[in-house]
Design a protein around this motif. Structure first.
Motif, PDB file in Angstrom:
ATOM      1  N   TYR A  80      14.746  19.176   9.999  1.00  0.00           N
ATOM      2  CA  TYR A  80      13.756  19.082  11.073  1.00  0.00           C
ATOM      3  C   TYR A  80      13.041  20.422  11.310  1.00  0.00           C
ATOM      4  CZ  TYR A  80      16.199  14.708  11.973  1.00  0.00           C
ATOM      5  OH  TYR A  80      16.767  13.461  11.824  1.00  0.00           O
ATOM      6  N   CYS A  81      12.356  20.881  10.300  1.00  0.00           N
ATOM      7  CA  CYS A  81      11.596  22.132  10.393  1.00  0.00           C
ATOM      8  C   CYS A  81      10.185  21.877   9.869  1.00  0.00           C
ATOM      9  CB  CYS A  81      12.271  23.231   9.595  1.00  0.00           C
ATOM     10  SG  CYS A  81      11.593  24.886   9.871  1.00  0.00           S
ATOM     11  N   SER A  82       9.182  22.353  10.586  1.00  0.00           N
ATOM     12  CA  SER A  82       7.790  22.090  10.255  1.00  0.00           C
ATOM     13  C   SER A  82       7.216  23.163   9.335  1.00  0.00           C
ATOM     14  CB  SER A  82       6.939  22.032  11.530  1.00  0.00           C
ATOM     15  OG  SER A  82       7.390  21.031  12.401  1.00  0.00           O
ATOM     16  N   VAL A  83       6.328  22.769   8.460  1.00  0.00           N
ATOM     17  CA  VAL A  83       5.588  23.712   7.638  1.00  0.00           C
ATOM     18  C   VAL A  83       4.109  23.372   7.735  1.00  0.00           C
ATOM     19  CG1 VAL A  83       7.460  24.102   6.002  1.00  0.00           C
ATOM     20  CG2 VAL A  83       5.806  22.286   5.565  1.00  0.00           C
ATOM     21  N   THR A  84       3.258  24.343   7.431  1.00  0.00           N
ATOM     22  CA  THR A  84       1.820  24.116   7.368  1.00  0.00           C
ATOM     23  C   THR A  84       1.303  24.564   6.008  1.00  0.00           C
ATOM     24  OG1 THR A  84       1.233  26.300   8.261  1.00  0.00           O
ATOM     25  CG2 THR A  84       1.588  24.513   9.852  1.00  0.00           C
ATOM     26  N   ALA A  85       0.152  24.060   5.629  1.00  0.00           N
ATOM     27  CA  ALA A  85      -0.435  24.427   4.337  1.00  0.00           C
ATOM     28  C   ALA A  85      -1.940  24.244   4.407  1.00  0.00           C
ATOM     29  CB  ALA A  85       0.148  23.569   3.222  1.00  0.00           C
ATOM     30  N   LYS A  86      -2.649  24.939   3.527  1.00  0.00           N
ATOM     31  CA  LYS A  86      -4.098  24.767   3.493  1.00  0.00           C
ATOM     32  C   LYS A  86      -4.418  23.367   2.978  1.00  0.00           C
ATOM     33  CE  LYS A  86      -4.948  26.790  -1.111  1.00  0.00           C
ATOM     34  NZ  LYS A  86      -5.733  27.784  -1.834  1.00  0.00           N
ATOM     35  N   SER A  87      -5.493  22.813   3.467  1.00  0.00           N
ATOM     36  CA  SER A  87      -5.820  21.413   3.213  1.00  0.00           C
ATOM     37  C   SER A  87      -6.032  21.095   1.732  1.00  0.00           C
ATOM     38  CB  SER A  87      -7.061  21.007   4.003  1.00  0.00           C
ATOM     39  OG  SER A  87      -8.168  21.845   3.679  1.00  0.00           O
ATOM     40  N   SER A  88      -6.473  22.067   0.945  1.00  0.00           N
ATOM     41  CA  SER A  88      -6.751  21.795  -0.473  1.00  0.00           C
ATOM     42  C   SER A  88      -5.489  21.465  -1.264  1.00  0.00           C
ATOM     43  CB  SER A  88      -7.463  22.993  -1.105  1.00  0.00           C
ATOM     44  OG  SER A  88      -6.664  24.149  -1.034  1.00  0.00           O
ATOM     45  N   LEU A  89      -4.312  21.863  -0.761  1.00  0.00           N
ATOM     46  CA  LEU A  89      -3.073  21.601  -1.499  1.00  0.00           C
ATOM     47  C   LEU A  89      -2.735  20.118  -1.573  1.00  0.00           C
ATOM     48  CD1 LEU A  89      -0.536  24.419  -0.538  1.00  0.00           C
ATOM     49  CD2 LEU A  89      -1.635  24.018  -2.731  1.00  0.00           C
ATOM     50  N   LYS A  90      -3.307  19.327  -0.692  1.00  0.00           N
ATOM     51  CA  LYS A  90      -3.001  17.895  -0.707  1.00  0.00           C
ATOM     52  C   LYS A  90      -3.514  17.223  -1.981  1.00  0.00           C
ATOM     53  CE  LYS A  90      -5.327  17.014   3.043  1.00  0.00           C
ATOM     54  NZ  LYS A  90      -5.945  16.297   4.197  1.00  0.00           N
ATOM     55  N   THR A 126       3.552  17.170   6.235  1.00  0.00           N
ATOM     56  CA  THR A 126       3.028  18.539   6.250  1.00  0.00           C
ATOM     57  C   THR A 126       1.766  18.605   7.113  1.00  0.00           C
ATOM     58  OG1 THR A 126       3.886  19.013   4.035  1.00  0.00           O
ATOM     59  CG2 THR A 126       2.067  20.385   4.814  1.00  0.00           C
ATOM     60  N   VAL A 127       1.615  19.680   7.853  1.00  0.00           N
ATOM     61  CA  VAL A 127       0.424  19.881   8.674  1.00  0.00           C
ATOM     62  C   VAL A 127      -0.614  20.625   7.842  1.00  0.00           C
ATOM     63  CG1 VAL A 127      -0.503  20.867  10.801  1.00  0.00           C
ATOM     64  CG2 VAL A 127       1.856  20.005  10.737  1.00  0.00           C
ATOM     65  N   PHE A 128      -1.666  19.927   7.437  1.00  0.00           N
ATOM     66  CA  PHE A 128      -2.719  20.543   6.640  1.00  0.00           C
ATOM     67  C   PHE A 128      -3.793  21.114   7.565  1.00  0.00           C
ATOM     68  CE2 PHE A 128      -0.948  17.467   3.606  1.00  0.00           C
ATOM     69  CZ  PHE A 128      -0.718  18.319   2.529  1.00  0.00           C
ATOM     70  N   ILE A 129      -4.138  22.383   7.347  1.00  0.00           N
ATOM     71  CA  ILE A 129      -5.112  23.069   8.190  1.00  0.00           C
ATOM     72  C   ILE A 129      -6.435  23.206   7.444  1.00  0.00           C
ATOM     73  CG2 ILE A 129      -5.599  25.128   9.543  1.00  0.00           C
ATOM     74  CD1 ILE A 129      -3.192  23.520  10.490  1.00  0.00           C
ATOM     75  N   ASP A 130      -7.481  22.627   8.000  1.00  0.00           N
ATOM     76  CA  ASP A 130      -8.822  22.727   7.431  1.00  0.00           C
ATOM     77  C   ASP A 130      -9.614  23.737   8.257  1.00  0.00           C
ATOM     78  OD1 ASP A 130     -11.326  22.480   6.391  1.00  0.00           O
ATOM     79  OD2 ASP A 130     -11.474  20.301   6.643  1.00  0.00           O
ATOM     80  N   ARG A 131      -9.719  24.961   7.746  1.00  0.00           N
ATOM     81  CA  ARG A 131     -10.372  26.032   8.499  1.00  0.00           C
ATOM     82  C   ARG A 131     -11.871  25.814   8.633  1.00  0.00           C
ATOM     83  NH1 ARG A 131      -9.096  31.914   6.871  1.00  0.00           N
ATOM     84  NH2 ARG A 131      -9.805  32.234   9.007  1.00  0.00           N
ATOM     85  N   GLN A 132     -12.424  24.931   7.779  1.00  0.00           N
ATOM     86  CA  GLN A 132     -13.859  24.675   7.839  1.00  0.00           C
ATOM     87  C   GLN A 132     -14.211  23.631   8.896  1.00  0.00           C
ATOM     88  OE1 GLN A 132     -15.630  26.737   5.946  1.00  0.00           O
ATOM     89  NE2 GLN A 132     -13.647  27.525   5.234  1.00  0.00           N
ATOM     90  N   ASN A 133     -13.191  22.951   9.414  1.00  0.00           N
ATOM     91  CA  ASN A 133     -13.421  21.911  10.406  1.00  0.00           C
ATOM     92  C   ASN A 133     -12.492  22.146  11.589  1.00  0.00           C
ATOM     93  OD1 ASN A 133     -13.388  19.409  11.906  1.00  0.00           O
ATOM     94  ND2 ASN A 133     -14.283  18.404  10.105  1.00  0.00           N
ATOM     95  N   ARG A 134     -13.019  22.782  12.617  1.00  0.00           N
ATOM     96  CA  ARG A 134     -12.210  23.167  13.761  1.00  0.00           C
ATOM     97  C   ARG A 134     -11.594  21.963  14.466  1.00  0.00           C
ATOM     98  NH1 ARG A 134     -12.762  24.319  19.230  1.00  0.00           N
ATOM     99  NH2 ARG A 134     -11.534  26.098  19.959  1.00  0.00           N
ATOM    100  N   GLY A 135     -12.335  20.885  14.538  1.00  0.00           N
ATOM    101  CA  GLY A 135     -11.828  19.687  15.192  1.00  0.00           C
ATOM    102  C   GLY A 135     -10.587  19.143  14.501  1.00  0.00           C
ATOM    103  N   LYS A 136     -10.629  19.072  13.168  1.00  0.00           N
ATOM    104  CA  LYS A 136      -9.484  18.569  12.416  1.00  0.00           C
ATOM    105  C   LYS A 136      -8.295  19.525  12.530  1.00  0.00           C
ATOM    106  CE  LYS A 136     -11.988  15.877   8.917  1.00  0.00           C
ATOM    107  NZ  LYS A 136     -12.251  15.715   7.458  1.00  0.00           N
ATOM    108  N   ALA A 137      -8.568  20.821  12.532  1.00  0.00           N
ATOM    109  CA  ALA A 137      -7.492  21.807  12.649  1.00  0.00           C
ATOM    110  C   ALA A 137      -6.780  21.676  13.991  1.00  0.00           C
ATOM    111  CB  ALA A 137      -8.050  23.219  12.478  1.00  0.00           C
ATOM    112  N   ILE A 138      -7.570  21.497  15.050  1.00  0.00           N
ATOM    113  CA  ILE A 138      -6.980  21.343  16.383  1.00  0.00           C
ATOM    114  C   ILE A 138      -6.111  20.093  16.435  1.00  0.00           C
ATOM    115  CG2 ILE A 138      -7.514  20.838  18.795  1.00  0.00           C
ATOM    116  CD1 ILE A 138      -9.982  22.598  18.522  1.00  0.00           C
TER     117      ILE A 138
END
Length: 352
Positions: free
Chosen positions: A123-133, A147-159
């Motif tokens: 039960y431990c969370s990780v994050t990764a850049k969205s392109s890795l998917k 996995t929590v994918f972070i899209d830095r180009q889309n602030r709404g999706k990142a939030i």
């Protein structure tokens, strides 16, 4: 010829080639480096495929939070014997009994991904850049395992992504794993880069404790510059949780400094004697090393929060998840590729 026959034939050729490199490496060491590198890559693909199907099953029985843990354990269990690596963890029970928490560790090289497979608690969370998917095998597993994918180009999706991660931590008593250095150090002596403050802001403002994890310097086992990837033991020590109860934003700098000093002291104590003293060798060119492995920023499987002011004083313990996510997303670090580009590795080797 059936498609399955083609796949099996291709896999057989790759395995035979890999084993040949390892055998020839007994005569010429760099070949062994490439052979073990390929072994690690094949193992990662295999375990990611296993993790994909395991995630489906675990989701059906309400245990999706175990998906990344089970894949990580499979990766370390399979790969460590193949390359002759032993990982000894002291005080591991702290990771098992302390949740939720912010887990931090020193970051040395790409090999840390394998160590994470052994250290990573349930039960431990990780994050990764969205392109890795979109990466075959690995990306498929990461998408289905939560996995929590972070899209830095889309602030709404990142939030939205971070909002879900924070809520999940609270609901499922999950931890988050962060490398406070923000990038790989590649040190050949026991040392650490300066810490970024993001993880400590997050810990103080969430009220979660910090669990420092110290990984001994393992340049005797893995040294990218010298093309070394050999059998050995890596010691890992889990330190007592650092409470953040009663702390405020004004205490962040002191918390960062005292935690780093404590970890550095232990790092020097647990690292092998062979790497504690300068040898007179010229240190590896960090620019060259980082160029060969992608970029200098962050990691792939573990999110790094490296802005000096990632969480601003306006956030308090009572701030809701969406507000915290909004601030976090402004400074989410863009991660690098999981493994070095093999073509660049070979190109660099021919120049040396």
């Amino acid at each position: 010829m059936a498609a399955s026959d083609v796949v099996l034939s291709g896999l057989g050729i790759v395995i035979a080639f890999t084993m040949s490199l390892n055998i020839l490496g007994l005569i010429y060491r760099p070949l062994q480096f490439y052979g073990k590198f390929l072994l690690c890559f094949l193992s990662m693909c295999t375990c990611a495929s296993y993790g994909f199907f395991a995630s489906i099953l675990l989701s059906l029985i309400g245990k999706k939070g175990l998906s990344q843990w089970t894949a990580g354990r499979a990766f370390s269990t399979l790969t460590c014997p193949l390359i002759g690596l032993k990982i000894d963890i002291k005080n591991e029970e702290i990771l098992r009994k302390t949740r939720p928490a912010i887990i931090i560790a020193n970051h040395q090289s790409e090999l840390d991904v394998l160590l994470l497979g052994r250290i990573f608690p349930k039960y431990c969370s990780v994050t990764a850049k969205s392109s890795l998917k979109y990466v075959p095998f690995l990306g498929w597993f990461m998408m289905i395992s939560g996995t929590v994918f972070i899209d830095r180009q889309n602030r709404g999706k990142a939030i939205k992504a971070l909002d879900g991660a924070i809520n999940s931590m609270k609901k499922n008593n999950q931890c988050v794993f962060i490398f406070p250095e923000g990038t790989r150090s590649y040190f050949t002596q026991p040392d650490m880069l300066s810490f970024k403050r993001g993880a400590f802001h997050l810990a103080i403002q969430s009220g979660f404790p910090i669990i420092p994890v110290v990984i001994s310097n393992y340049s005797h086992v893995f040294n990218f510059r010298k093309r070394i990837l050999q059998a050995g033991t890596i010691d890992v020590q889990v330190l007592d949780p650092v409470t953040t109860e009663g702390l405020s934003i004004e205490d962040v700098d002191d918390l960062v400094e005292t935690t780093r000093i404590k970890m550095l002291k232990v790092l020097k104590e647990v690292s092998p004697k062979a790497v504690k003293e300068p040898t007179g060798d010229v240190e590896a060119d960090d620019t060259t090393l980082l160029s060969a492995s992608g970029t200098a920023n962050g990691s792939d499987l573990v999110g790094t929060i490296d802005d000096e002011d990632v969480l601003e004083p306006r956030i308090t313990r009572d701030t809701d998840a969406s507000e915290i996510s909004a601030v976090l997303s402004e400074s989410a670090t863009e991660a690098t590729d999981l493994t070095p580009d093999i073509s660049k590795v070979i190109e660099l080797d021919t120049r040396n």
